[in-house]
Design a protein around this motif. Structure first.
Motif, PDB file in Angstrom:
ATOM      1  N   MET A 115       0.836  -1.204   0.000  1.00  0.00           N
ATOM      2  CA  MET A 115       0.000   0.000   0.000  1.00  0.00           C
ATOM      3  C   MET A 115       0.873   1.257   0.000  1.00  0.00           C
ATOM      4  O   MET A 115       1.885   1.304   0.700  1.00  0.00           O
ATOM      5  CB  MET A 115      -0.898  -0.012   1.237  1.00  0.00           C
ATOM      6  CG  MET A 115      -1.893   1.128   1.275  1.00  0.00           C
ATOM      7  SD  MET A 115      -2.899   1.103   2.793  1.00  0.00           S
ATOM      8  CE  MET A 115      -1.746   1.880   3.941  1.00  0.00           C
ATOM      9  N   PRO A 116       0.482   2.283  -0.776  1.00  0.00           N
ATOM     10  CA  PRO A 116       1.207   3.555  -0.688  1.00  0.00           C
ATOM     11  C   PRO A 116       1.191   4.062   0.753  1.00  0.00           C
ATOM     12  O   PRO A 116       0.175   3.953   1.435  1.00  0.00           O
ATOM     13  CB  PRO A 116       0.394   4.484  -1.599  1.00  0.00           C
ATOM     14  CG  PRO A 116      -0.376   3.589  -2.506  1.00  0.00           C
ATOM     15  CD  PRO A 116      -0.622   2.328  -1.741  1.00  0.00           C
ATOM     16  N   ARG A 117       2.313   4.622   1.187  1.00  0.00           N
ATOM     17  CA  ARG A 117       2.400   4.960   2.609  1.00  0.00           C
ATOM     18  C   ARG A 117       1.454   6.083   3.015  1.00  0.00           C
ATOM     19  O   ARG A 117       1.106   6.214   4.182  1.00  0.00           O
ATOM     20  CB  ARG A 117       3.849   5.301   2.999  1.00  0.00           C
ATOM     21  CG  ARG A 117       4.393   6.565   2.403  1.00  0.00           C
ATOM     22  CD  ARG A 117       5.768   6.912   2.989  1.00  0.00           C
ATOM     23  NE  ARG A 117       6.150   8.249   2.557  1.00  0.00           N
ATOM     24  CZ  ARG A 117       6.678   8.535   1.381  1.00  0.00           C
ATOM     25  NH1 ARG A 117       6.937   7.564   0.516  1.00  0.00           N
ATOM     26  NH2 ARG A 117       6.972   9.783   1.045  1.00  0.00           N
ATOM     27  N   GLY A 118       0.985   6.885   2.059  1.00  0.00           N
ATOM     28  CA  GLY A 118       0.063   7.973   2.390  1.00  0.00           C
ATOM     29  C   GLY A 118      -1.405   7.560   2.409  1.00  0.00           C
ATOM     30  O   GLY A 118      -2.274   8.401   2.616  1.00  0.00           O
ATOM     31  N   ALA A 119      -1.680   6.287   2.193  1.00  0.00           N
ATOM     32  CA  ALA A 119      -3.074   5.853   2.035  1.00  0.00           C
ATOM     33  C   ALA A 119      -3.690   5.316   3.324  1.00  0.00           C
ATOM     34  O   ALA A 119      -4.820   4.831   3.319  1.00  0.00           O
ATOM     35  CB  ALA A 119      -3.175   4.792   0.933  1.00  0.00           C
ATOM     36  N   GLU A 135      -5.008   6.564   6.178  1.00  0.00           N
ATOM     37  CA  GLU A 135      -6.266   7.079   6.727  1.00  0.00           C
ATOM     38  C   GLU A 135      -7.447   6.617   5.863  1.00  0.00           C
ATOM     39  O   GLU A 135      -8.474   6.162   6.368  1.00  0.00           O
ATOM     40  CB  GLU A 135      -6.192   8.596   6.776  1.00  0.00           C
ATOM     41  CG  GLU A 135      -7.288   9.229   7.593  1.00  0.00           C
ATOM     42  CD  GLU A 135      -7.239  10.752   7.486  1.00  0.00           C
ATOM     43  OE1 GLU A 135      -6.130  11.325   7.559  1.00  0.00           O
ATOM     44  OE2 GLU A 135      -8.321  11.354   7.284  1.00  0.00           O
ATOM     45  N   GLN A 136      -7.267   6.738   4.564  1.00  0.00           N
ATOM     46  CA  GLN A 136      -8.310   6.304   3.631  1.00  0.00           C
ATOM     47  C   GLN A 136      -8.584   4.810   3.788  1.00  0.00           C
ATOM     48  O   GLN A 136      -9.720   4.355   3.743  1.00  0.00           O
ATOM     49  CB  GLN A 136      -7.848   6.637   2.214  1.00  0.00           C
ATOM     50  CG  GLN A 136      -8.814   6.295   1.129  1.00  0.00           C
ATOM     51  CD  GLN A 136      -8.422   6.972  -0.192  1.00  0.00           C
ATOM     52  OE1 GLN A 136      -8.061   8.142  -0.238  1.00  0.00           O
ATOM     53  NE2 GLN A 136      -8.466   6.223  -1.275  1.00  0.00           N
ATOM     54  N   ARG A 137      -7.513   4.051   3.992  1.00  0.00           N
ATOM     55  CA  ARG A 137      -7.651   2.607   4.148  1.00  0.00           C
ATOM     56  C   ARG A 137      -8.483   2.256   5.381  1.00  0.00           C
ATOM     57  O   ARG A 137      -9.261   1.297   5.362  1.00  0.00           O
ATOM     58  CB  ARG A 137      -6.246   1.964   4.230  1.00  0.00           C
ATOM     59  CG  ARG A 137      -6.236   0.459   4.455  1.00  0.00           C
ATOM     60  CD  ARG A 137      -7.021  -0.296   3.389  1.00  0.00           C
ATOM     61  NE  ARG A 137      -6.565  -0.023   2.049  1.00  0.00           N
ATOM     62  CZ  ARG A 137      -5.642  -0.711   1.390  1.00  0.00           C
ATOM     63  NH1 ARG A 137      -5.081  -1.746   1.961  1.00  0.00           N
ATOM     64  NH2 ARG A 137      -5.305  -0.379   0.160  1.00  0.00           N
ATOM     65  N   ASP A 164     -11.001   3.856   6.497  1.00  0.00           N
ATOM     66  CA  ASP A 164     -12.411   3.975   6.091  1.00  0.00           C
ATOM     67  C   ASP A 164     -12.851   2.761   5.272  1.00  0.00           C
ATOM     68  O   ASP A 164     -13.981   2.278   5.395  1.00  0.00           O
ATOM     69  CB  ASP A 164     -12.624   5.235   5.245  1.00  0.00           C
ATOM     70  CG  ASP A 164     -12.481   6.509   6.066  1.00  0.00           C
ATOM     71  OD1 ASP A 164     -12.478   6.415   7.303  1.00  0.00           O
ATOM     72  OD2 ASP A 164     -12.358   7.584   5.455  1.00  0.00           O
ATOM     73  N   GLU A 165     -11.965   2.283   4.411  1.00  0.00           N
ATOM     74  CA  GLU A 165     -12.311   1.122   3.585  1.00  0.00           C
ATOM     75  C   GLU A 165     -12.526  -0.120   4.453  1.00  0.00           C
ATOM     76  O   GLU A 165     -13.481  -0.882   4.263  1.00  0.00           O
ATOM     77  CB  GLU A 165     -11.209   0.849   2.557  1.00  0.00           C
ATOM     78  CG  GLU A 165     -11.053   1.948   1.523  1.00  0.00           C
ATOM     79  CD  GLU A 165      -9.786   1.788   0.693  1.00  0.00           C
ATOM     80  OE1 GLU A 165      -9.318   2.801   0.140  1.00  0.00           O
ATOM     81  OE2 GLU A 165      -9.256   0.668   0.600  1.00  0.00           O
ATOM     82  N   SER A 207       3.817   8.730  -2.939  1.00  0.00           N
ATOM     83  CA  SER A 207       3.412   8.340  -1.582  1.00  0.00           C
ATOM     84  C   SER A 207       1.907   8.067  -1.519  1.00  0.00           C
ATOM     85  O   SER A 207       1.406   7.565  -0.518  1.00  0.00           O
ATOM     86  CB  SER A 207       3.769   9.440  -0.588  1.00  0.00           C
ATOM     87  OG  SER A 207       3.015  10.598  -0.872  1.00  0.00           O
ATOM     88  N   ASP A 230      -6.193   9.171  -1.905  1.00  0.00           N
ATOM     89  CA  ASP A 230      -4.831   8.892  -1.444  1.00  0.00           C
ATOM     90  C   ASP A 230      -4.298   7.540  -1.895  1.00  0.00           C
ATOM     91  O   ASP A 230      -3.243   7.105  -1.418  1.00  0.00           O
ATOM     92  CB  ASP A 230      -4.791   8.933   0.095  1.00  0.00           C
ATOM     93  CG  ASP A 230      -4.988  10.338   0.624  1.00  0.00           C
ATOM     94  OD1 ASP A 230      -4.756  11.291  -0.151  1.00  0.00           O
ATOM     95  OD2 ASP A 230      -5.373  10.483   1.799  1.00  0.00           O
ATOM     96  N   ARG A 268      -3.480   4.129  -8.180  1.00  0.00           N
ATOM     97  CA  ARG A 268      -2.392   3.318  -8.717  1.00  0.00           C
ATOM     98  C   ARG A 268      -2.421   3.309 -10.238  1.00  0.00           C
ATOM     99  O   ARG A 268      -3.484   3.259 -10.839  1.00  0.00           O
ATOM    100  CB  ARG A 268      -2.503   1.884  -8.180  1.00  0.00           C
ATOM    101  CG  ARG A 268      -2.576   1.871  -6.664  1.00  0.00           C
ATOM    102  CD  ARG A 268      -2.673   0.471  -6.089  1.00  0.00           C
ATOM    103  NE  ARG A 268      -2.790   0.566  -4.633  1.00  0.00           N
ATOM    104  CZ  ARG A 268      -2.741  -0.467  -3.812  1.00  0.00           C
ATOM    105  NH1 ARG A 268      -2.576  -1.683  -4.282  1.00  0.00           N
ATOM    106  NH2 ARG A 268      -2.850  -0.296  -2.502  1.00  0.00           N
ATOM    107  N   ARG A 318     -13.689  13.070  -0.321  1.00  0.00           N
ATOM    108  CA  ARG A 318     -13.334  11.639  -0.349  1.00  0.00           C
ATOM    109  C   ARG A 318     -14.548  10.713  -0.217  1.00  0.00           C
ATOM    110  O   ARG A 318     -15.357  10.870   0.684  1.00  0.00           O
ATOM    111  CB  ARG A 318     -12.368  11.321   0.789  1.00  0.00           C
ATOM    112  CG  ARG A 318     -12.007   9.834   0.858  1.00  0.00           C
ATOM    113  CD  ARG A 318     -11.286   9.492   2.145  1.00  0.00           C
ATOM    114  NE  ARG A 318      -9.965  10.116   2.182  1.00  0.00           N
ATOM    115  CZ  ARG A 318      -9.209  10.179   3.291  1.00  0.00           C
ATOM    116  NH1 ARG A 318      -9.649   9.693   4.425  1.00  0.00           N
ATOM    117  NH2 ARG A 318      -8.022  10.750   3.236  1.00  0.00           N
TER     118      ARG A 318
END
Lengths: 500, 500
Positions: free
Chosen positions: A32-36, A38-40, A42-43, B217, B234, B237, B272
């Protein structure tokens, strides 16, 4: 469609969604991209919400009531057993308690991580007290008058009881303490001379994973901070890690995860996404990872083959030959950390946690006294003091996550591995010849045939009993450990004394 | 909570689940174990089933009815507009028709793939007839008395009409045909001399992606058979591919996908997982990918910088200098395949499909006559015969999937890119100086500020009109193409003649 077919279709869809949710976790820990992050969150929360609604869907209760269990075959009745157990569990725990616990453990996890970084148990104690209190409340709801800790065990090892485990572990402890002491009085075998190229480590890990029967066309091997196995059926992914100075970390983490992964890959295809379509319990799962890693992977016979592969990959290892290599693989050393412990000491770490968490749940030990109790027990079994909380009471994530009842399954898995190993040796008399040639097919085939294919068909203890032709006992593991480490460290007589 | 807040929470959870479902697709095309395909179909079906139930949930209608739109701000009203449009669409299409279409297009896709491999349109025609028939039925239900093809466009380009597009495309076609003919009468610029190391291509692709403002990122670059961009916010890909003989394939696929990805990365964070939190239409999306790839990426100024980077990476390219490199990047050559076409010819491929699919939907063209109609039109615009169906009527997946109304958004995107490029040049007068130094910040910053940040806040045509300070027209694209390729191929006078 009958009620049973409707229920099973619903379950399969839930199983597929759970697999998707699980893959989010794999993705997060590997690529996973390191900036994702917070969004993750929620998922993951959205998937959990969907899964929770399905697991508590009142239609499941209606379907269960409408099914004539007598008309089902063994597999159908086993499916029902799993579904009913899981559904009744959701009915027993009030929704508010479940959501309070989810919120609390999320907070407790953050507090624990900080307290561990600061080496400060007092910062963790208040929230742990809350966790213990809510878990006791949940356990009482689940137990419905029965034993609270047994009700907790049910989440990880259905059918196991604390009394049964305490008997087993009580027999393990003195012989393991004696074996550990005897071994540590002897001179240490020489270690490998590094560094070892990390790309070459991954290449060798791939080779070894395939050698142990892991199907790469139905899996992947990647890197992560903590090795793990994830997924079921045709998409079972494992991770490992590399350390330039210690090639065994990568190798044996890989073999351990391959054991878990092969269990999931080898469950009968017809069970896909149903309650039978995965490993039956944490203990049986750990029995597979441990027998792959230890009884097979760290055997004299297999390490002989591995010594050649490593010499090919890295050149001179700084050792005198396969016997010295075998001793290096099986070095026993002092250490505080459970996950880094060798075969001799590992279970002592677990037994300590089992006794302490039972006392916490029973109310015989207060959280305020937990650190002292940990340190006292560690000193008693290991003979030296814990140096700091992050090497002691704060080292594991489990309690912050509310996972009481999880720890004992590690040692139960080792006990089961000991039993399976004894039976495997009887079934495959020339096992060592095969292992010494890097041929794992008979060994892993026997495990697939006698354990892995069944998934959730039998209860955990039953699947081991069937495979071994008798009830599991800790004796096989103890005999194996004493014989193996007695030979490596040359201490036959000392051990016999310890057993009197 | 107000009805609006409840609805938005529900939408955000649906958005998060849709993101998870989308990532399953990414995983499948990049890193999924090859044996996991069948199991993956079950996972995707389970996610689709959850998403479908949420999109048709009658509570959405109740919440919509309960909301006082007058009390909302612009963003709230825009959210409502999207949610209402999507919900009303689900109400208009009968559930049986929707599921019949899903089953039919799944079968049609398989039939198309086989027919294409066999170069046999007759094998595809019967199922395509069924697809056209059901799509017309769906379109009539959606149109509710209006134009059926316009109702189909609404799925990809809300607010667009076939009449408007036909006007635009009608003006494009003669000038593009004339430009193409004039260019192809001239000698071809020299091509690059390969091969080019594929790992070095990926390294350069990474560099160029970052240069165009793609945030690593919050994303990843991997390989796949067909390049694509996936995800929002965020976690966006992209993929590309490599060809040892053609380094531009990897490079310009990457820049194209970076255009799509930056649009998704740069939408306001507050949107978002809501309907405003993604690119507003296929056409506006394509305008971003195309302006990144062509007007910026294939400009004389940027290719000057790129020439130096490629020379550093690969050594001598076999060309005389940056001017020859610019010509090599922009070679115009005969070819059958839309996705491989250059800037001059690309839209001719699209216009052909737009006219044919409109005629199919209107009932002016029968499926049995489609192949002949395709071949006739291709000959008219390109001047040579289609050699086989896989290079002609069977080349694209879209119709087998029922995606009527999708093709024109490609050319609409190019028209929009032309308009945005003209406005960007006015806003950033020294753009070429910056591009020649590999500095894309002003250009991509202007696009982020004037287009990308808004996500779904404005209707597609409105966001372009706002950014450009006037209604979009095809003139900017045509003037740009004629000036650019006129200069490269030295044909100013011929073109002026063609425009009279």
């Amino acid at each position: 469609m009958t009620a049973f077919e409707t229920l099973m279709n619903f379950q399969r869809e839930t199983g597929a969604l759970a697999q998707v949710a699980g893959r989010l976790g794999w993705d997060q820990e590997t690529i996973m991209p390191r900036g994702a992050g917070e969004q993750r969150s929620d998922e993951i929360a959205a998937m959990e919400s969907v899964l929770h609604a399905r697991r508590t869907d009142p239609r499941v209760g209606e379907w269960l009531d409408a099914i004539d269990a007598g008309a089902l075959d063994d597999e159908g009745r086993a499916q029902l057993r799993h579904i009913r157990r899981s559904y009744e569990r959701t009915l027993r725990v009030p929704a508010k308690l479940a959501s309070d616990l989810a919120r609390l453990t999320s907070r407790a996890h953050r507090v624990w991580a900080e307290a561990r970084a600061d080496d400060n148990f007092a910062a963790f104690a208040p929230v742990l007290r809350e966790v213990v209190s809510l878990k006791r409340e949940e356990g009482a709801a689940l137990a419905a008058g029965g034993d609270v800790y047994d009700a907790m065990l049910e989440d990880y090892e259905p059918g196991a009881t604390a009394a049964q485990l305490a008997g087993m572990f009580g027999a393990l402890r003195p012989r393991l303490v004696a074996l550990r002491q005897a071994v540590l009085e002897k001179p240490q075998p020489r270690a490998l001379r590094g560094p070892f190229d990390e790309q070459a480590q991954m290449t060798l890990a791939q080779t070894v994973a395939k050698t142990f029967g892991y199907e790469m066309s139905r899996g992947r091997l990647d890197k992560s901070v903590h090795p793990f196995s994830s997924g079921s059926g045709d998409d079972v992914r494992i991770t490992t890690r590399t350390n330039a100075l210690d090639p065994f970390n990568c190798l044996y983490s890989t073999i351990h995860e391959v054991g878990h992964a092969c269990y999931e890959q080898n469950v009968r295809q017809a069970y896909r996404f149903t309650p039978l379509g995965a490993g039956v319990s944490m203990g049986v799962h750990e029995s597979q990872s441990r027998i792959y890693e230890n009884q097979l992977g760290r055997s004299r016979a297999f390490t002989g083959w591995l010594f050649e592969r490593m010499t090919e990959a890295y050149g001179d290892l700084g050792l005198d030959g396969p016997e010295a290599f075998y001793a290096a693989v099986n070095r026993v050393q002092n250490g505080y950390i459970r996950t880094e412990a060798d075969e001799v000491q590992y279970n002592l770490h677990v037994l300590l946690r089992f006794d302490l968490e039972r006392a916490l749940i029973a109310g015989d030990l207060e959280v305020d006294d937990l650190e002292a109790a940990w340190n006292e027990r560690f000193l008693a079994d290991f003979g030296y003091e814990v140096d700091k909380p992050s090497d002691g009471v704060l080292q594991d994530v489990h309690w912050s996550a509310g996972l009481f009842g999880y720890f004992p399954t590690y040692s139960l898995g080792n006990v089961y591995a000991g039993c399976l190993h004894a039976s495997l040796r009887q079934a495959v008399p020339d096992l060592d010849t095969q292992l010494s040639q890097g041929d794992l097919r008979a060994a892993t085939g026997w495990l697939a045939e006698n354990v892995q294919q069944y998934g959730g068909l039998y209860e955990p203890r039953e699947v081991i009993t069937r495979a071994c032709g008798g009830a599991p006992s800790e004796t096989a593991l103890l005999d194996y450990l004493e014989a193996k480490f007695g030979a490596i460290y040359g201490l036959d007589r000392g051990l016999c004394a310890a057993r009197e």
